[in-house]
Design a protein around this motif. Structure first.
Motif, PDB file in Angstrom:
ATOM      1  N   GLY A 179       0.492  -1.170   0.215  1.00 20.92           N
ATOM      2  CA  GLY A 179       0.166   0.036  -0.034  1.00 20.92           C
ATOM      3  C   GLY A 179       0.688   1.389   0.002  1.00 20.92           C
ATOM      4  N   SER A 180       2.107   1.419  -0.060  1.00 21.20           N
ATOM      5  CA  SER A 180       3.226   2.636  -0.029  1.00 21.20           C
ATOM      6  C   SER A 180       2.555   3.572  -1.291  1.00 21.20           C
ATOM      7  N   CYS A 181       2.050   2.389  -2.457  1.00 21.15           N
ATOM      8  CA  CYS A 181       1.604   3.970  -3.823  1.00 21.15           C
ATOM      9  C   CYS A 181       0.736   3.038  -3.909  1.00 21.15           C
ATOM     10  N   GLY A 182      -0.463   3.685  -4.597  1.00 25.89           N
ATOM     11  CA  GLY A 182      -1.617   3.519  -5.324  1.00 25.89           C
ATOM     12  C   GLY A 182      -2.231   2.364  -4.455  1.00 25.89           C
ATOM     13  N   THR A 183      -2.877   1.722  -5.202  1.00 24.54           N
ATOM     14  CA  THR A 183      -4.059   0.616  -4.140  1.00 24.54           C
ATOM     15  C   THR A 183      -3.371  -0.308  -3.566  1.00 24.54           C
ATOM     16  N   ARG A 184      -3.362  -0.136  -2.787  1.00 23.04           N
ATOM     17  CA  ARG A 184      -3.149  -1.737  -1.769  1.00 23.04           C
ATOM     18  C   ARG A 184      -3.573  -3.309  -1.970  1.00 23.04           C
ATOM     19  N   GLY A 185      -2.371  -3.541  -2.691  1.00 23.93           N
ATOM     20  CA  GLY A 185      -3.127  -5.524  -3.039  1.00 23.93           C
ATOM     21  C   GLY A 185      -3.400  -5.621  -4.899  1.00 23.93           C
ATOM     22  N   LEU A 186      -3.258  -6.671  -4.817  1.00 18.43           N
ATOM     23  CA  LEU A 186      -2.741  -6.446  -6.289  1.00 18.43           C
ATOM     24  C   LEU A 186      -3.268  -6.295  -6.942  1.00 18.43           C
ATOM     25  N   VAL A 187      -2.795  -7.022  -8.983  1.00 13.24           N
ATOM     26  CA  VAL A 187      -3.354  -6.742  -9.622  1.00 13.24           C
ATOM     27  C   VAL A 187      -4.612  -7.490 -10.077  1.00 13.24           C
ATOM     28  N   THR A 188      -4.654  -8.217  -9.310  1.00 12.76           N
ATOM     29  CA  THR A 188      -5.961  -9.053  -9.316  1.00 12.76           C
ATOM     30  C   THR A 188      -7.553  -8.018  -8.775  1.00 12.76           C
ATOM     31  N   GLY A 189      -6.951  -7.105  -8.229  1.00  9.83           N
ATOM     32  CA  GLY A 189      -7.786  -6.590  -7.387  1.00  9.83           C
ATOM     33  C   GLY A 189      -8.404  -5.348  -7.637  1.00  9.83           C
ATOM     34  N   LEU A 190      -7.379  -4.521  -8.865  1.00 12.83           N
ATOM     35  CA  LEU A 190      -8.174  -4.051  -9.519  1.00 12.83           C
ATOM     36  C   LEU A 190      -8.545  -4.264 -10.952  1.00 12.83           C
ATOM     37  N   LEU A 191      -8.169  -5.327 -11.776  1.00 13.12           N
ATOM     38  CA  LEU A 191      -9.052  -5.813 -12.543  1.00 13.12           C
ATOM     39  C   LEU A 191     -10.364  -6.316 -12.441  1.00 13.12           C
TER      40      LEU A 191
END
Ligand code: FAD
Ligand code: FES
Length: 275
Positions: A179-191
Protein backbone atom coordinates in the motif's frame (compact mmCIF):
# COMPACT_ATOMS: atom_id res chain seq x y z
CA UNK A 1 19.87 -23.60 -43.64
CA UNK A 2 17.99 -25.23 -40.73
CA UNK A 3 16.34 -23.17 -37.99
CA UNK A 4 19.18 -23.85 -35.52
CA UNK A 5 21.86 -22.69 -38.00
CA UNK A 6 19.80 -19.64 -38.93
CA UNK A 7 19.40 -18.67 -35.29
CA UNK A 8 23.08 -19.21 -34.49
CA UNK A 9 24.22 -17.17 -37.49
CA UNK A 10 22.05 -14.35 -36.15
CA UNK A 11 24.30 -13.76 -33.11
CA UNK A 12 24.45 -10.00 -32.63
CA UNK A 13 27.50 -8.17 -31.29
CA UNK A 14 26.64 -5.00 -29.43
CA UNK A 15 27.91 -2.54 -26.89
CA UNK A 16 26.10 -1.26 -23.85
CA UNK A 17 25.25 2.36 -24.67
CA UNK A 18 22.97 3.08 -21.71
CA UNK A 19 22.62 1.31 -18.38
CA UNK A 20 20.82 2.85 -15.47
CA UNK A 21 18.57 1.99 -12.54
CA UNK A 22 14.84 2.59 -13.07
CA UNK A 23 13.58 1.25 -9.72
CA UNK A 24 14.94 -0.70 -6.76
CA UNK A 25 16.75 -3.70 -8.25
CA UNK A 26 15.49 -2.93 -11.76
CA UNK A 27 17.70 -1.60 -14.54
CA UNK A 28 17.27 -0.43 -18.11
CA UNK A 29 19.94 -1.33 -20.65
CA UNK A 30 20.35 -0.31 -24.28
CA UNK A 31 22.43 -2.64 -26.46
CA UNK A 32 23.66 -0.90 -29.61
CA UNK A 33 24.73 -2.97 -32.59
CA UNK A 34 26.38 -1.42 -35.64
CA UNK A 35 25.02 -4.20 -37.88
CA UNK A 36 21.42 -5.40 -37.48
CA UNK A 37 20.65 -8.40 -39.69
CA UNK A 38 17.25 -9.32 -38.26
CA UNK A 39 13.73 -8.05 -38.68
CA UNK A 40 12.31 -5.46 -36.32
CA UNK A 41 11.19 -7.31 -33.19
CA UNK A 42 7.52 -7.86 -32.52
CA UNK A 43 6.18 -6.98 -29.02
CA UNK A 44 6.58 -10.02 -26.78
CA UNK A 45 9.70 -11.32 -28.52
CA UNK A 46 12.87 -11.68 -26.49
CA UNK A 47 16.65 -11.97 -26.69
CA UNK A 48 19.04 -14.52 -25.16
CA UNK A 49 21.84 -12.41 -23.72
CA UNK A 50 25.24 -13.94 -22.98
CA UNK A 51 26.30 -12.89 -19.55
CA UNK A 52 29.97 -13.92 -19.59
CA UNK A 53 32.62 -14.21 -22.30
CA UNK A 54 33.96 -17.37 -20.64
CA UNK A 55 31.71 -20.21 -19.52
CA UNK A 56 30.63 -18.89 -16.12
CA UNK A 57 27.68 -18.52 -16.14
CA UNK A 58 27.41 -20.70 -19.21
CA UNK A 59 23.79 -20.21 -20.24
CA UNK A 60 22.49 -17.03 -21.86
CA UNK A 61 19.55 -15.34 -20.09
CA UNK A 62 16.18 -14.49 -21.71
CA UNK A 63 14.92 -10.88 -21.58
CA UNK A 64 11.89 -9.32 -23.23
CA UNK A 65 12.63 -6.52 -25.70
CA UNK A 66 11.05 -3.35 -24.32
CA UNK A 67 12.19 -0.97 -27.06
CA UNK A 68 13.83 -1.06 -30.49
CA UNK A 69 15.15 1.58 -32.85
CA UNK A 70 16.92 1.18 -36.19
CA UNK A 71 20.07 3.32 -36.45
CA UNK A 72 21.29 3.23 -40.08
CA UNK A 73 22.77 -0.26 -40.59
CA UNK A 74 22.52 -0.96 -36.89
CA UNK A 75 19.95 -0.82 -34.12
CA UNK A 76 19.39 -0.09 -30.44
CA UNK A 77 17.72 -2.84 -28.43
CA UNK A 78 16.35 -1.90 -25.01
CA UNK A 79 15.74 -4.32 -22.16
CA UNK A 80 14.65 -3.81 -18.56
CA UNK A 81 15.71 -6.40 -16.05
CA UNK A 82 15.41 -7.18 -12.38
CA UNK A 83 18.54 -8.29 -10.53
CA UNK A 84 17.61 -11.69 -9.10
CA UNK A 85 20.47 -14.18 -9.38
CA UNK A 86 23.98 -14.92 -10.55
CA UNK A 87 23.62 -13.80 -14.18
CA UNK A 88 21.80 -10.56 -13.55
CA UNK A 89 24.24 -9.72 -10.73
CA UNK A 90 27.06 -9.95 -13.34
CA UNK A 91 25.06 -7.75 -15.73
CA UNK A 92 24.47 -5.20 -12.99
CA UNK A 93 28.22 -4.44 -13.01
CA UNK A 94 28.36 -3.70 -16.75
CA UNK A 95 29.27 -0.13 -17.67
CA UNK A 96 28.72 1.84 -20.90
CA UNK A 97 31.07 0.54 -23.58
CA UNK A 98 30.90 -3.07 -22.32
CA UNK A 99 30.62 -5.50 -25.24
CA UNK A 100 27.75 -7.95 -25.25
CA UNK A 101 26.44 -10.74 -27.48
CA UNK A 102 22.86 -11.86 -27.88
CA UNK A 103 20.54 -13.95 -30.02
CA UNK A 104 17.27 -12.60 -31.22
CA UNK A 105 14.63 -11.49 -31.71
CA UNK A 106 13.30 -14.90 -30.69
CA UNK A 107 9.90 -16.49 -30.15
CA UNK A 108 6.37 -15.46 -31.06
CA UNK A 109 5.03 -12.23 -29.66
CA UNK A 110 1.59 -10.75 -28.99
CA UNK A 111 -1.03 -10.72 -31.73
CA UNK A 112 -2.58 -7.28 -31.99
CA UNK A 113 -6.37 -7.23 -31.53
CA UNK A 114 -8.60 -5.77 -34.26
CA UNK A 115 -8.68 -1.98 -34.44
CA UNK A 116 -11.19 -0.44 -32.05
CA UNK A 117 -10.81 -3.21 -29.43
CA UNK A 118 -10.14 -1.93 -25.94
CA UNK A 119 -7.00 -3.56 -24.62
CA UNK A 120 -5.94 -3.88 -21.02
CA UNK A 121 -2.28 -4.49 -20.23
CA UNK A 122 -1.76 -6.31 -16.93
CA UNK A 123 1.83 -6.19 -15.68
CA UNK A 124 3.35 -7.56 -12.51
CA UNK A 125 6.93 -6.61 -11.57
CA UNK A 126 9.46 -7.52 -14.26
CA UNK A 127 6.53 -8.43 -16.54
CA UNK A 128 6.39 -4.77 -17.54
CA UNK A 129 9.03 -4.71 -20.38
CA UNK A 130 7.18 -6.74 -23.07
CA UNK A 131 3.99 -4.80 -22.38
CA UNK A 132 5.94 -1.57 -22.79
CA UNK A 133 6.96 -2.82 -26.25
CA UNK A 134 3.32 -3.53 -27.04
CA UNK A 135 2.24 -0.04 -25.90
CA UNK A 136 4.99 1.50 -28.06
CA UNK A 137 3.83 -0.51 -31.08
CA UNK A 138 0.21 0.54 -30.53
CA UNK A 139 1.37 4.14 -30.18
CA UNK A 140 3.29 3.93 -33.47
CA UNK A 141 0.09 2.65 -35.11
CA UNK A 142 -1.92 5.53 -33.63
CA UNK A 143 -3.95 3.15 -31.45
CA UNK A 144 -2.78 4.22 -28.01
CA UNK A 145 -6.29 5.45 -27.06
CA UNK A 146 -7.45 1.83 -27.02
CA UNK A 147 -5.03 0.92 -24.21
CA UNK A 148 -5.06 0.98 -20.45
CA UNK A 149 -2.56 -0.46 -18.01
CA UNK A 150 -2.75 -2.12 -14.62
CA UNK A 151 0.69 -2.38 -13.02
CA UNK A 152 1.54 -3.91 -9.65
CA UNK A 153 4.61 -4.33 -7.49
CA UNK A 154 5.46 -5.35 -3.95
CA UNK A 155 6.30 -1.80 -2.81
CA UNK A 156 6.67 1.74 -4.16
CA UNK A 157 10.50 1.63 -4.46
CA UNK A 158 10.16 -1.29 -6.89
CA UNK A 159 7.69 0.51 -9.20
CA UNK A 160 9.19 1.79 -12.45
CA UNK A 161 8.19 5.45 -12.83
CA UNK A 162 5.94 5.24 -15.86
CA UNK A 163 6.25 8.99 -16.44
CA UNK A 164 5.12 10.62 -19.61
CA UNK A 165 7.59 9.04 -22.02
CA UNK A 166 6.92 5.37 -21.18
CA UNK A 167 3.15 5.06 -21.59
CA UNK A 168 2.00 8.43 -22.99
CA UNK A 169 -1.76 8.72 -23.29
CA UNK A 170 -2.36 5.35 -21.60
CA UNK A 171 -4.76 5.31 -18.65
CA UNK A 172 -2.74 3.73 -15.84
CA UNK A 173 -3.65 2.23 -12.47
CA UNK A 174 -0.94 1.05 -10.08
CA UNK A 175 -1.05 -1.04 -6.94
CA UNK A 176 1.45 -2.18 -4.35
CA UNK A 177 1.14 -5.10 -1.97
CA UNK A 178 2.16 -2.97 1.03
CA UNK A 179 0.00 0.00 0.00
CA UNK A 180 2.99 2.37 -0.20
CA UNK A 181 1.83 3.66 -3.61
CA UNK A 182 -1.43 3.40 -5.54
CA UNK A 183 -4.10 0.96 -4.39
CA UNK A 184 -3.10 -1.54 -1.70
CA UNK A 185 -3.24 -5.11 -3.04
CA UNK A 186 -2.71 -7.15 -6.17
CA UNK A 187 -3.36 -6.47 -9.86
CA UNK A 188 -6.34 -8.83 -9.68
CA UNK A 189 -7.97 -6.44 -7.19
CA UNK A 190 -7.70 -3.60 -9.71
CA UNK A 191 -8.91 -5.87 -12.48
CA UNK A 192 -11.96 -6.92 -10.45
CA UNK A 193 -12.74 -3.29 -9.67
CA UNK A 194 -12.48 -2.18 -13.28
CA UNK A 195 -16.05 -1.58 -14.37
CA UNK A 196 -15.30 -1.17 -18.07
CA UNK A 197 -13.29 -4.42 -18.21
CA UNK A 198 -16.06 -6.25 -20.06
CA UNK A 199 -15.17 -6.82 -23.71
CA UNK A 200 -11.53 -5.85 -23.19
CA UNK A 201 -8.72 -7.99 -24.49
CA UNK A 202 -6.08 -8.66 -21.83
CA UNK A 203 -2.31 -8.80 -22.39
CA UNK A 204 -0.67 -10.30 -19.32
CA UNK A 205 2.92 -10.69 -18.15
CA UNK A 206 4.24 -11.20 -14.64
CA UNK A 207 5.09 -13.84 -12.08
CA UNK A 208 3.29 -17.15 -12.60
CA UNK A 209 1.06 -16.95 -9.48
CA UNK A 210 -0.17 -13.56 -10.72
CA UNK A 211 -0.85 -14.89 -14.21
CA UNK A 212 -2.76 -17.88 -12.78
CA UNK A 213 -4.96 -15.53 -10.73
CA UNK A 214 -5.59 -13.28 -13.76
CA UNK A 215 -6.45 -16.32 -15.87
CA UNK A 216 -8.97 -17.46 -13.28
CA UNK A 217 -10.59 -14.03 -13.25
CA UNK A 218 -10.55 -13.74 -17.05
CA UNK A 219 -12.34 -17.10 -17.30
CA UNK A 220 -15.09 -15.95 -14.91
CA UNK A 221 -15.53 -12.70 -16.85
CA UNK A 222 -15.25 -14.42 -20.27
CA UNK A 223 -12.40 -12.06 -21.22
CA UNK A 224 -10.01 -13.06 -23.99
CA UNK A 225 -6.36 -12.83 -23.04
CA UNK A 226 -2.81 -13.47 -24.18
CA UNK A 227 -0.15 -14.45 -21.64
CA UNK A 228 3.63 -14.22 -21.97
CA UNK A 229 4.90 -17.33 -20.17
CA UNK A 230 8.12 -17.60 -18.23
CA UNK A 231 10.11 -20.82 -18.26
CA UNK A 232 13.71 -21.64 -17.44
CA UNK A 233 15.52 -21.50 -20.77
CA UNK A 234 18.81 -22.96 -21.91
CA UNK A 235 19.05 -22.52 -25.71
CA UNK A 236 16.11 -20.14 -26.34
CA UNK A 237 15.52 -21.34 -29.91
CA UNK A 238 13.87 -24.74 -29.76
CA UNK A 239 16.57 -27.41 -29.58
CA UNK A 240 16.99 -28.38 -25.91
CA UNK A 241 13.30 -28.77 -24.88
CA UNK A 242 14.27 -27.34 -21.50
CA UNK A 243 11.38 -24.88 -21.56
CA UNK A 244 8.51 -27.31 -22.18
CA UNK A 245 5.03 -26.37 -20.95
CA UNK A 246 1.80 -28.35 -21.22
CA UNK A 247 -1.24 -26.86 -22.92
CA UNK A 248 -4.87 -27.48 -21.93
CA UNK A 249 -5.04 -30.01 -24.81
CA UNK A 250 -2.32 -32.11 -23.12
CA UNK A 251 0.21 -31.31 -25.86
CA UNK A 252 3.63 -30.02 -24.88
CA UNK A 253 5.10 -26.86 -26.44
CA UNK A 254 8.45 -25.14 -26.17
CA UNK A 255 7.90 -21.76 -24.55
CA UNK A 256 10.88 -20.26 -26.44
CA UNK A 257 9.74 -21.42 -29.90
CA UNK A 258 5.95 -21.79 -29.90
CA UNK A 259 5.70 -18.94 -27.33
CA UNK A 260 6.48 -17.17 -25.11
CA UNK A 261 3.06 -15.62 -25.83
CA UNK A 262 0.04 -17.95 -25.79
CA UNK A 263 -3.67 -17.43 -26.08
CA UNK A 264 -5.53 -17.98 -22.80
CA UNK A 265 -7.83 -20.45 -24.57
CA UNK A 266 -4.81 -22.76 -25.16
CA UNK A 267 -3.58 -22.69 -21.57
CA UNK A 268 -4.47 -24.44 -18.33
CA UNK A 269 -3.43 -23.36 -14.85
CA UNK A 270 -0.67 -26.00 -14.88
CA UNK A 271 0.82 -24.39 -18.05
CA UNK A 272 2.25 -21.73 -15.74
CA UNK A 273 5.30 -23.45 -14.29
CA UNK A 274 7.02 -22.84 -10.99
CA UNK A 275 9.76 -20.45 -12.25
C1 FAD B 1 10.73 -15.06 -22.45
C2 FAD B 1 11.27 -14.46 -21.17
C3 FAD B 1 11.38 -13.08 -21.07
C4 FAD B 1 11.87 -12.51 -19.89
N1 FAD B 1 11.95 -11.16 -19.84
C5 FAD B 1 12.43 -10.57 -18.71
C6 FAD B 1 12.51 -9.15 -18.64
O1 FAD B 1 12.18 -8.42 -19.59
N2 FAD B 1 13.01 -8.62 -17.49
C7 FAD B 1 13.39 -9.40 -16.42
O2 FAD B 1 13.82 -8.87 -15.40
N3 FAD B 1 13.31 -10.75 -16.48
C8 FAD B 1 12.85 -11.35 -17.59
N4 FAD B 1 12.78 -12.72 -17.66
C9 FAD B 1 13.28 -13.50 -16.51
C10 FAD B 1 14.81 -13.54 -16.62
O3 FAD B 1 15.18 -14.35 -17.70
C11 FAD B 1 15.42 -14.12 -15.32
O4 FAD B 1 15.14 -13.25 -14.26
C12 FAD B 1 16.92 -14.25 -15.48
O5 FAD B 1 17.24 -15.25 -16.41
C13 FAD B 1 17.54 -14.63 -14.13
O6 FAD B 1 18.90 -14.87 -14.34
P1 FAD B 1 19.91 -14.97 -13.13
O7 FAD B 1 21.14 -15.62 -13.61
O8 FAD B 1 20.06 -13.65 -12.47
O9 FAD B 1 19.12 -15.91 -12.11
P2 FAD B 1 19.45 -17.39 -11.68
O10 FAD B 1 18.27 -17.84 -10.88
O11 FAD B 1 20.80 -17.46 -11.07
O12 FAD B 1 19.45 -18.18 -13.05
C14 FAD B 1 19.73 -19.53 -13.17
C15 FAD B 1 19.10 -20.05 -14.47
O13 FAD B 1 17.69 -20.01 -14.42
C16 FAD B 1 17.18 -19.20 -15.47
N5 FAD B 1 16.10 -18.41 -14.90
C17 FAD B 1 16.05 -17.90 -13.66
N6 FAD B 1 14.90 -17.24 -13.46
C18 FAD B 1 14.21 -17.33 -14.61
C19 FAD B 1 12.95 -16.85 -15.02
N7 FAD B 1 12.14 -16.16 -14.22
N8 FAD B 1 12.58 -17.11 -16.30
C20 FAD B 1 13.36 -17.81 -17.11
N9 FAD B 1 14.57 -18.32 -16.77
C21 FAD B 1 14.99 -18.08 -15.54
C22 FAD B 1 18.33 -18.34 -15.91
O14 FAD B 1 18.19 -17.90 -17.27
C23 FAD B 1 19.49 -19.27 -15.72
O15 FAD B 1 19.61 -20.15 -16.80
C24 FAD B 1 12.27 -13.33 -18.80
C25 FAD B 1 12.16 -14.72 -18.90
C26 FAD B 1 11.65 -15.29 -20.07
C27 FAD B 1 11.53 -16.76 -20.17
S1 FES C 1 15.05 -23.21 -24.19
FE1 FES C 1 15.80 -24.80 -25.44
S2 FES C 1 13.98 -25.52 -26.43
FE2 FES C 1 13.34 -23.76 -25.33
Amino acid sequence: MCHQERVQSALTEAIVSLHEPVAAGMRQMVLSSSVWRGDDPYPGQFIMLRVAEDSDPLLARPFGISGFQRKGEGADVEIMYRVVGRGTRVMERWRSGQSATFLGPLGRGFILPPEGTSSLLVAGGAGLPPLLALARKMQALGRVGELSLIYGEASSDRLVDLGRDLFPGVETATCTEDGSCGTRGLVTGLLEAKDNGEGSHLFVCGPNPMMKAVMDLAAHRCLSAQYSLEARMACGFGVCSGCAAQLASGDYVRVCREGPVFNGSELALHSFGEV
